[in-house]
Scaffold this motif. Structure first.
Motif, PDB file in Angstrom:
ATOM      1  N   ALA A 122      44.061  80.925  20.370  1.00 35.39           N
ATOM      2  CA  ALA A 122      43.142  81.311  21.446  1.00 35.39           C
ATOM      3  C   ALA A 122      42.022  82.168  20.889  1.00 35.39           C
ATOM      4  O   ALA A 122      42.271  83.090  20.100  1.00 35.39           O
ATOM      5  N   PHE A 123      40.796  81.859  21.322  1.00 33.88           N
ATOM      6  CA  PHE A 123      39.644  82.692  20.984  1.00 33.88           C
ATOM      7  C   PHE A 123      39.003  83.146  22.288  1.00 33.88           C
ATOM      8  O   PHE A 123      38.758  82.338  23.189  1.00 33.88           O
ATOM      9  N   GLU A 124      38.773  84.446  22.392  1.00 32.04           N
ATOM     10  CA  GLU A 124      38.109  84.990  23.574  1.00 32.04           C
ATOM     11  C   GLU A 124      37.023  85.961  23.151  1.00 32.04           C
ATOM     12  O   GLU A 124      37.265  86.850  22.329  1.00 32.04           O
ATOM     13  N   ALA A 125      35.828  85.771  23.713  1.00 33.65           N
ATOM     14  CA  ALA A 125      34.689  86.624  23.374  1.00 33.65           C
ATOM     15  C   ALA A 125      34.391  87.656  24.453  1.00 33.65           C
ATOM     16  O   ALA A 125      33.621  88.588  24.223  1.00 33.65           O
ATOM     17  N   THR A 126      35.020  87.519  25.623  1.00 33.56           N
ATOM     18  CA  THR A 126      34.636  88.338  26.767  1.00 33.56           C
ATOM     19  C   THR A 126      35.772  89.172  27.336  1.00 33.56           C
ATOM     20  O   THR A 126      35.563  90.316  27.729  1.00 33.56           O
ATOM     21  N   PHE A 127      36.981  88.614  27.406  1.00 35.45           N
ATOM     22  CA  PHE A 127      38.078  89.364  28.005  1.00 35.45           C
ATOM     23  C   PHE A 127      39.381  89.133  27.257  1.00 35.45           C
ATOM     24  O   PHE A 127      39.479  88.264  26.393  1.00 35.45           O
ATOM     25  N   ILE A 128      40.374  89.921  27.596  1.00 34.11           N
ATOM     26  CA  ILE A 128      41.674  89.837  26.937  1.00 34.11           C
ATOM     27  C   ILE A 128      42.406  88.592  27.431  1.00 34.11           C
ATOM     28  O   ILE A 128      42.442  88.330  28.637  1.00 34.11           O
ATOM     29  N   PRO A 129      42.996  87.787  26.543  1.00 41.35           N
ATOM     30  CA  PRO A 129      43.721  86.587  26.973  1.00 41.35           C
ATOM     31  C   PRO A 129      44.869  86.927  27.929  1.00 41.35           C
ATOM     32  O   PRO A 129      45.508  87.978  27.803  1.00 41.35           O
ATOM     33  N   LEU A 132      48.226  88.359  26.888  1.00 44.91           N
ATOM     34  CA  LEU A 132      48.242  89.706  26.319  1.00 44.91           C
ATOM     35  C   LEU A 132      47.852  90.778  27.331  1.00 44.91           C
ATOM     36  O   LEU A 132      47.760  91.952  26.972  1.00 44.91           O
ATOM     37  N   GLN A 133      47.638  90.403  28.566  1.00 43.96           N
ATOM     38  CA  GLN A 133      47.140  91.348  29.559  1.00 43.96           C
ATOM     39  C   GLN A 133      48.240  92.233  30.132  1.00 43.96           C
ATOM     40  O   GLN A 133      49.360  91.770  30.378  1.00 43.96           O
ATOM     41  N   THR A 134      47.900  93.495  30.375  1.00 41.74           N
ATOM     42  CA  THR A 134      48.790  94.349  31.161  1.00 41.74           C
ATOM     43  C   THR A 134      48.682  93.934  32.620  1.00 41.74           C
ATOM     44  O   THR A 134      47.740  93.222  33.025  1.00 41.74           O
ATOM     45  N   GLU A 157      51.509  88.389  43.756  1.00 42.49           N
ATOM     46  CA  GLU A 157      52.300  87.256  43.277  1.00 42.49           C
ATOM     47  C   GLU A 157      51.732  86.704  41.970  1.00 42.49           C
ATOM     48  O   GLU A 157      52.480  86.343  41.050  1.00 42.49           O
ATOM     49  N   ALA A 158      50.379  86.625  41.870  1.00 40.85           N
ATOM     50  CA  ALA A 158      49.743  86.098  40.659  1.00 40.85           C
ATOM     51  C   ALA A 158      50.010  86.998  39.460  1.00 40.85           C
ATOM     52  O   ALA A 158      50.294  86.513  38.351  1.00 40.85           O
ATOM     53  N   VAL A 159      49.921  88.308  39.661  1.00 40.68           N
ATOM     54  CA  VAL A 159      50.201  89.249  38.570  1.00 40.68           C
ATOM     55  C   VAL A 159      51.643  89.104  38.111  1.00 40.68           C
ATOM     56  O   VAL A 159      51.934  89.091  36.902  1.00 40.68           O
ATOM     57  N   ALA A 160      52.564  88.976  39.058  1.00 43.26           N
ATOM     58  CA  ALA A 160      53.976  88.829  38.701  1.00 43.26           C
ATOM     59  C   ALA A 160      54.202  87.571  37.862  1.00 43.26           C
ATOM     60  O   ALA A 160      54.962  87.588  36.888  1.00 43.26           O
ATOM     61  N   GLU A 161      53.523  86.481  38.214  1.00 46.24           N
ATOM     62  CA  GLU A 161      53.673  85.241  37.455  1.00 46.24           C
ATOM     63  C   GLU A 161      53.059  85.365  36.064  1.00 46.24           C
ATOM     64  O   GLU A 161      53.604  84.853  35.084  1.00 46.24           O
ATOM     65  N   ARG A 162      51.914  86.057  35.973  1.00 50.66           N
ATOM     66  CA  ARG A 162      51.280  86.232  34.661  1.00 50.66           C
ATOM     67  C   ARG A 162      52.174  87.068  33.750  1.00 50.66           C
ATOM     68  O   ARG A 162      52.335  86.753  32.564  1.00 50.66           O
ATOM     69  N   VAL A 163      52.768  88.123  34.286  1.00 48.47           N
ATOM     70  CA  VAL A 163      53.674  88.951  33.489  1.00 48.47           C
ATOM     71  C   VAL A 163      54.900  88.131  33.079  1.00 48.47           C
ATOM     72  O   VAL A 163      55.391  88.240  31.946  1.00 48.47           O
ATOM     73  N   GLN A 198      45.414  98.793  28.247  1.00 51.72           N
ATOM     74  CA  GLN A 198      45.345  97.441  27.716  1.00 51.72           C
ATOM     75  C   GLN A 198      45.168  97.448  26.195  1.00 51.72           C
ATOM     76  O   GLN A 198      45.801  96.664  25.481  1.00 51.72           O
ATOM     77  N   LEU A 199      44.340  98.334  25.692  1.00 52.25           N
ATOM     78  CA  LEU A 199      44.120  98.416  24.250  1.00 52.25           C
ATOM     79  C   LEU A 199      45.394  98.850  23.522  1.00 52.25           C
ATOM     80  O   LEU A 199      45.723  98.336  22.447  1.00 52.25           O
ATOM     81  N   ASP A 200      46.098  99.777  24.121  1.00 52.35           N
ATOM     82  CA  ASP A 200      47.370 100.213  23.526  1.00 52.35           C
ATOM     83  C   ASP A 200      48.370  99.059  23.511  1.00 52.35           C
ATOM     84  O   ASP A 200      49.112  98.886  22.538  1.00 52.35           O
ATOM     85  N   ARG A 201      48.388  98.229  24.566  1.00 46.92           N
ATOM     86  CA  ARG A 201      49.294  97.083  24.621  1.00 46.92           C
ATOM     87  C   ARG A 201      48.939  96.057  23.559  1.00 46.92           C
ATOM     88  O   ARG A 201      49.831  95.427  22.990  1.00 46.92           O
ATOM     89  N   LEU A 202      47.664  95.892  23.270  1.00 39.77           N
ATOM     90  CA  LEU A 202      47.262  94.963  22.213  1.00 39.77           C
ATOM     91  C   LEU A 202      47.906  95.335  20.885  1.00 39.77           C
ATOM     92  O   LEU A 202      48.389  94.470  20.149  1.00 39.77           O
ATOM     93  N   ILE A 203      47.892  96.613  20.569  1.00 42.04           N
ATOM     94  CA  ILE A 203      48.483  97.066  19.319  1.00 42.04           C
ATOM     95  C   ILE A 203      49.977  96.743  19.297  1.00 42.04           C
ATOM     96  O   ILE A 203      50.527  96.319  18.281  1.00 42.04           O
ATOM     97  N   SER A 204      50.638  96.917  20.437  1.00 38.19           N
ATOM     98  CA  SER A 204      52.070  96.635  20.515  1.00 38.19           C
ATOM     99  C   SER A 204      52.354  95.154  20.334  1.00 38.19           C
ATOM    100  O   SER A 204      53.266  94.762  19.587  1.00 38.19           O
ATOM    101  N   PHE A 205      51.582  94.312  21.020  1.00 35.56           N
ATOM    102  CA  PHE A 205      51.803  92.872  20.914  1.00 35.56           C
ATOM    103  C   PHE A 205      51.545  92.377  19.491  1.00 35.56           C
ATOM    104  O   PHE A 205      52.210  91.455  18.999  1.00 35.56           O
ATOM    105  N   ALA A 206      50.573  92.980  18.817  1.00 33.67           N
ATOM    106  CA  ALA A 206      50.233  92.549  17.455  1.00 33.67           C
ATOM    107  C   ALA A 206      51.379  92.792  16.481  1.00 33.67           C
ATOM    108  O   ALA A 206      51.411  92.205  15.390  1.00 33.67           O
TER     109      ALA A 206
END
Length: 292
Positions: A122-129, A132-134, A157-163, A198-206
């Protein structure tokens, strides 16, 4: 991997794709030095069917494609033509129709794709994929969709499904390669405190063993311009989101092109400690605005 279920399509886009397929069929007939009538007779078709297919007035079937390539001596082109045919109805999905019943359903459709996909790029130039989103960042993204498309508010409901989708990140049989621009880390698409989380979560996922995260810093010289974000699912499908539509591209030449673009973006991205340094720099720049 099979293509996702056929969804509502943009009429003009489908017509253009059908015409393009017809033009390719005409080229194969002409290269075989056959008239339309001769080809029709060899296939036991009415002559009018040749004209309808070549002019995009009729969509061919799988058997039509196979018969056409057999009689024109172009069997080597059959797979590419069949891929074009199978992409015809799924290539362009209107967001307004796709999410008209709310945002949850689309997230469930993506979970269905996750069950079949083994390698994500995945490549994203504008937002977090999305993967990987909180929850708070996802909520802000979904709120924008509701504002733009005026669809039913089912954010919770949408947030729950994304998580729930993110469980796939912990599957040992899956691999993920994400590339983000530094701009995607800095765009103010949510409140500062949400972005800090969100930035802190990126470090964790990496740090996950099957996740590779690359960041392209502002100082990087690009070989290929970051024109738009896209996802590559295995070597079978490219997904591109626009404001009005989701493009699902399955033709081999398009998958190959996006794979090449991804490789060139990956070549200039920073990884590991260098990527964490960029993320930390953004955190340091943003933290004062959070009142800390």
């Amino acid at each position: 991997m099979t293509l996702p279920p056929i969804r509502s399509t943009d009429v003009a886009s489908v017509r253009e794709a059908r015409v393009a397929l017809g033009q390719r069929l005409r080229e194969l007939r002409q290269q075989a030095n056959l008239t339309g009538r001769q080809l029709a007779e060899s296939l036991a078709w009415p002559a009018s069917k040749i004209s309808k297919l070549e002019n995009g007035h009729q969509t061919p079937t799988d058997d039509d494609i196979r018969g056409w390539t057999r009689e024109t001596g172009s069997e080597a082109q059959a797979d590419a033509l069949l891929a074009s045919l199978h992409t015809l109805e799924s290539q362009h999905s209107e967001w307004q129709r796709q999410i008209k019943t709310g945002l949850k359903k689309h997230q469930q459709d993506l979970i269905g794709l996750d069950a079949k996909t083994r390698y994500y790029r995945a490549f994203e130039a504008t937002f977090i994929p999305g993967l990987l989103q909180t929850a708070d960042y996802a909520r802000a993204r979904f709120a924008q969709s509701i504002t733009v498309f005026k669809v039913r508010n089912d954010i919770n409901e949408a947030v729950a499904e994304r998580v729930r989708r993110q469980e796939v990140l912990y599957r040992s049989d899956r691999r993920f390669h994400f590339i983000l621009t530094e701009a995607a880390l800095r765009y103010r698409l949510c409140a500062p405190d949400v972005m800090l989380g969100q930035l802190d979560r990126l470090i964790s996922f990496a740090a996950l063993p099957n996740v590779k995260l690359g960041i392209i810093g502002f100082e990087t010289a690009y070989v290929v311009a970051p024109a738009h974000g896209f996802w590559l699912l295995d070597n079978d499908l490219v997904m591109v989101e626009t404001f009005s539509a989701e493009l699902n591209l399955a033709q081999p030449q398009e998958v190959e092109l996006y794979g090449s673009v991804f490789d060139q973006l990956a070549a200039v991205a920073s990884y590991g400690r260098a990527a964490r340094t960029i993320i930390t720099r953004v955190i340091d720049d943003l933290a004062p605005e959070d009142g800390s």
